[in-house]
Design an enzyme around this catalytic site. Structure first.
Site, PDB file in Angstrom:
ATOM      1  N   ASN A 108      15.806 -21.573   8.835  1.00 38.44           N
ATOM      2  CA  ASN A 108      17.161 -21.534   8.277  1.00 38.44           C
ATOM      3  C   ASN A 108      18.088 -20.734   9.185  1.00 38.44           C
ATOM      4  O   ASN A 108      17.671 -19.770   9.834  1.00 38.44           O
ATOM      5  CB  ASN A 108      17.143 -20.919   6.878  1.00 38.44           C
ATOM      6  CG  ASN A 108      16.289 -21.725   5.917  1.00 38.44           C
ATOM      7  OD1 ASN A 108      16.013 -22.899   6.156  1.00 38.44           O
ATOM      8  ND2 ASN A 108      15.837 -21.093   4.848  1.00 38.44           N
ATOM      9  N   VAL A 109      19.337 -21.150   9.219  1.00 38.57           N
ATOM     10  CA  VAL A 109      20.332 -20.486  10.072  1.00 38.57           C
ATOM     11  C   VAL A 109      21.386 -19.777   9.217  1.00 38.57           C
ATOM     12  O   VAL A 109      22.414 -19.348   9.723  1.00 38.57           O
ATOM     13  CB  VAL A 109      21.015 -21.513  11.011  1.00 38.57           C
ATOM     14  CG1 VAL A 109      20.004 -22.128  11.955  1.00 38.57           C
ATOM     15  CG2 VAL A 109      21.726 -22.606  10.205  1.00 38.57           C
ATOM     16  N   HIS A 125      15.599 -21.174  14.566  1.00 36.98           N
ATOM     17  CA  HIS A 125      16.702 -22.076  14.879  1.00 36.98           C
ATOM     18  C   HIS A 125      18.033 -21.349  14.997  1.00 36.98           C
ATOM     19  O   HIS A 125      19.084 -21.990  15.002  1.00 36.98           O
ATOM     20  CB  HIS A 125      16.805 -23.175  13.800  1.00 36.98           C
ATOM     21  CG  HIS A 125      15.629 -24.106  13.822  1.00 36.98           C
ATOM     22  ND1 HIS A 125      15.350 -24.967  12.784  1.00 36.98           N
ATOM     23  CD2 HIS A 125      14.642 -24.286  14.729  1.00 36.98           C
ATOM     24  CE1 HIS A 125      14.250 -25.660  13.091  1.00 36.98           C
ATOM     25  NE2 HIS A 125      13.802 -25.261  14.250  1.00 36.98           N
ATOM     26  N   GLY A 193       9.415 -24.174   1.024  1.00 38.55           N
ATOM     27  CA  GLY A 193      10.694 -24.882   1.039  1.00 38.55           C
ATOM     28  C   GLY A 193      11.008 -25.576   2.340  1.00 38.55           C
ATOM     29  O   GLY A 193      12.158 -25.602   2.781  1.00 38.55           O
ATOM     30  N   SER A 195      10.257 -29.310   4.591  1.00 38.93           N
ATOM     31  CA  SER A 195       9.679 -30.666   4.541  1.00 38.93           C
ATOM     32  C   SER A 195       8.613 -30.829   5.609  1.00 38.93           C
ATOM     33  O   SER A 195       7.874 -31.808   5.619  1.00 38.93           O
ATOM     34  CB  SER A 195      10.784 -31.707   4.757  1.00 38.93           C
ATOM     35  OG  SER A 195      11.423 -31.439   6.007  1.00 38.93           O
ATOM     36  N   ASN A 219       6.641 -25.823  -2.729  1.00 41.56           N
ATOM     37  CA  ASN A 219       7.662 -26.840  -2.521  1.00 41.56           C
ATOM     38  C   ASN A 219       7.925 -27.552  -3.843  1.00 41.56           C
ATOM     39  O   ASN A 219       7.030 -27.643  -4.673  1.00 41.56           O
ATOM     40  CB  ASN A 219       7.185 -27.857  -1.447  1.00 41.56           C
ATOM     41  CG  ASN A 219       8.327 -28.665  -0.868  1.00 41.56           C
ATOM     42  OD1 ASN A 219       9.027 -29.340  -1.604  1.00 41.56           O
ATOM     43  ND2 ASN A 219       8.524 -28.560   0.451  1.00 41.56           N
TER      44      ASN A 219
HETATM   45  P1  OAD Z   1      14.548 -30.110   4.628  1.00 45.95           P
HETATM   46  O1  OAD Z   1      15.837 -30.428   3.990  1.00 45.95           O
HETATM   47  O2  OAD Z   1      13.922 -31.090   5.595  1.00 45.95           O
HETATM   48  O3  OAD Z   1      13.426 -29.866   3.515  1.00 45.95           O
HETATM   49  C1  OAD Z   1      13.695 -29.008   2.450  1.00 45.95           C
HETATM   50  C2  OAD Z   1      12.411 -28.919   1.637  1.00 45.95           C
HETATM   51  O4  OAD Z   1      12.609 -27.983   0.593  1.00 45.95           O
HETATM   52  C3  OAD Z   1      12.008 -30.233   0.996  1.00 45.95           C
HETATM   53  O5  OAD Z   1      10.613 -30.438   1.216  1.00 45.95           O
HETATM   54  C4  OAD Z   1      12.289 -30.014  -0.503  1.00 45.95           C
HETATM   55  O6  OAD Z   1      11.330 -30.667  -1.323  1.00 45.95           O
HETATM   56  C5  OAD Z   1      12.120 -28.519  -0.610  1.00 45.95           C
HETATM   57  N1  OAD Z   1      12.915 -27.885  -1.665  1.00 45.95           N
HETATM   58  C6  OAD Z   1      14.170 -28.180  -2.061  1.00 45.95           C
HETATM   59  N2  OAD Z   1      14.575 -27.308  -3.008  1.00 45.95           N
HETATM   60  C7  OAD Z   1      13.539 -26.426  -3.190  1.00 45.95           C
HETATM   61  C8  OAD Z   1      13.334 -25.299  -4.029  1.00 45.95           C
HETATM   62  N3  OAD Z   1      14.276 -24.877  -4.878  1.00 45.95           N
HETATM   63  N4  OAD Z   1      12.149 -24.641  -3.951  1.00 45.95           N
HETATM   64  C9  OAD Z   1      11.179 -25.049  -3.097  1.00 45.95           C
HETATM   65  N5  OAD Z   1      11.306 -26.123  -2.271  1.00 45.95           N
HETATM   66  C10 OAD Z   1      12.482 -26.788  -2.324  1.00 45.95           C
HETATM   67  O7  OAD Z   1      14.743 -28.712   5.336  1.00 45.95           O
HETATM   68  P2  OAD Z   1      13.807 -28.063   6.428  1.00 45.95           P
HETATM   69  O8  OAD Z   1      12.368 -28.377   6.179  1.00 45.95           O
HETATM   70  O9  OAD Z   1      14.185 -26.632   6.520  1.00 45.95           O
HETATM   71  O10 OAD Z   1      16.554 -28.235  12.177  1.00 45.95           O
HETATM   72  O11 OAD Z   1      14.288 -28.787   7.785  1.00 45.95           O
HETATM   73  C11 OAD Z   1      13.718 -28.307   9.005  1.00 45.95           C
HETATM   74  C12 OAD Z   1      14.731 -28.500  10.078  1.00 45.95           C
HETATM   75  O12 OAD Z   1      15.205 -29.852  10.068  1.00 45.95           O
HETATM   76  C13 OAD Z   1      15.972 -27.664   9.915  1.00 45.95           C
HETATM   77  O13 OAD Z   1      15.804 -26.352  10.384  1.00 45.95           O
HETATM   78  C14 OAD Z   1      16.932 -28.416  10.800  1.00 45.95           C
HETATM   79  C15 OAD Z   1      16.626 -29.808  10.339  1.00 45.95           C
HETATM   80  O14 OAD Z   1      16.822 -30.762  11.328  1.00 45.95           O
HETATM   81  C16 OAD Z   1      17.581 -28.064  13.088  1.00 45.95           C
HETATM   82  O15 OAD Z   1      18.742 -28.090  12.719  1.00 45.95           O
HETATM   83  C17 OAD Z   1      17.133 -27.907  14.495  1.00 45.95           C
END
Ligand code: OAD
Length: 250
Positions: A108-109, A125, A193, A195, A219
């Site tokens: 997270n940023v 990131h 949290g 994906s 998650n």
């Molecule tokens: P995602 O949006 O890909 O995934 C968010 C995850 O959080 C999903 O698996 C949801 O099911 C889960 N989720 C949502 N609400 C939740 C909650 N209240 N409690 C627990 N889980 C929850 O975000 P990231 O995995 O962070 O990279 O994405 C990784 C990277 O992809 C980011 O850092 C960004 C993006 O491209 C860059 O910008 C380089």
């Protein structure tokens, strides 16, 4: 099963957290969802709905239209600044004081882990609340917003840019090395949290597991990919993280 704040956890997981000397945690946008910050996989909201992060968070987009990219980040920075750390962020900051060594690795940023009090923090990131010179790399936590967007570096006059990793860019090498080391050294790895779609962060749980750590995934939707190797805890991080800390240390 062990219980904390009304939530039941595998007894072995609670015991592992209580006994761990080194804990590593990887967080993604899901940890900030309960602070009102949309995740990457959510649709973009409002006037930015027509853009996807992949279109704007790239060096090419910044070269092509630096003003648009700067405005998008200014909009996101406004959302982030108005947001507050939620109980999930606060539980991780509390946990850092309860175990001998906790390393928090975040994709997270939004800076919310730091605002929640986490200190041993690796921002894979970057951080949207900082900018850096697009030519020299000098990082600024404060800058003049003039009539021109993006503003220019006070030292060399090049455009300032958000201090974040864009698609197609390398992650900060020192941060990534520290993250690999923490994953290999920990007894317990929590993936919260995320994906798990974006490398290299997505490999950290596998590296920890291969090095002998217990791995738990928190998650809203627990992927079957863990194939029973990981503790799969389905639910909101803002509820499960405080409950897990309570189960282990209350
Ligand atoms: P995602 O949006 O890909 O995934 C968010 C995850 O959080 C999903 O698996 C949801 O099911 C889960 N989720 C949502 N609400 C939740 C909650 N209240 N409690 C627990 N889980 C929850 O975000 P990231 O995995 O962070 O990279 O994405 C990784 C990277 O992809 C980011 O850092 C960004 C993006 O491209 C860059 O910008 C380089």
């Amino acid at each position: 099963m062990s219980e904390g704040a009304g939530v039941r956890f595998p007894t072995e997981l609670v015991a592992a957290l209580r006994a761990a000397r080194r804990v590593a945690v990887l967080t993604g946008a899901g940890v900030s969802a309960e602070s009102g910050i949309s995740t990457f996989r959510d649709a973009q909201t409002g006037l930015w709905a027509r853009y996807s992060p992949e279109e704007l968070a790239t060096p090419e987009a910044f070269r092509r239209n630096p003003g648009l990219v700067w405005e998008w980040y200014a909009w996101r920075r406004g959302l982030v600044t108005a947001a507050q750390p939620n109980p999930g962020h606060l539980a991780l900051a509390q946990l850092e004081g309860l175990v001998p060594q906790l390393t928090l690795i975040t994709q997270n940023v939004d800076g919310l882990h730091r605002r929640a009090g986490s200190r041993n923090l690796i921002e894979l990131h970057g951080d949207i609340t900082r900018v850096r010179c697009s030519a020299e790399g000098t990082v600024y936590t404060a800058w003049e917003e003039g009539s021109e967007a993006p503003p220019r570096c006070p030292a060399c006059g090049a455009h300032l840019r958000p201090d974040v990793v864009w698609f197609g860019e390398q992650l900060p090498a020192e941060a990534l090395e520290r993250a690999w080391m923490a994953a290999r050294a920990c007894e317990l790895f929590l993936s919260v949290g995320t994906s798990g779609l974006v490398e290299p962060a997505a490999s950290l749980p596998r590296v920890a597991y291969a090095a002998g750590a217990r791995v738990a995934v928190i998650n809203l939707e627990v992927a079957p990919s863990s194939e029973g190797r990981y503790d799969a805890l389905q639910g909101r991080s803002g509820e499960l993280l405080p409950a897990l800390v309570a189960a282990a240390f209350a």
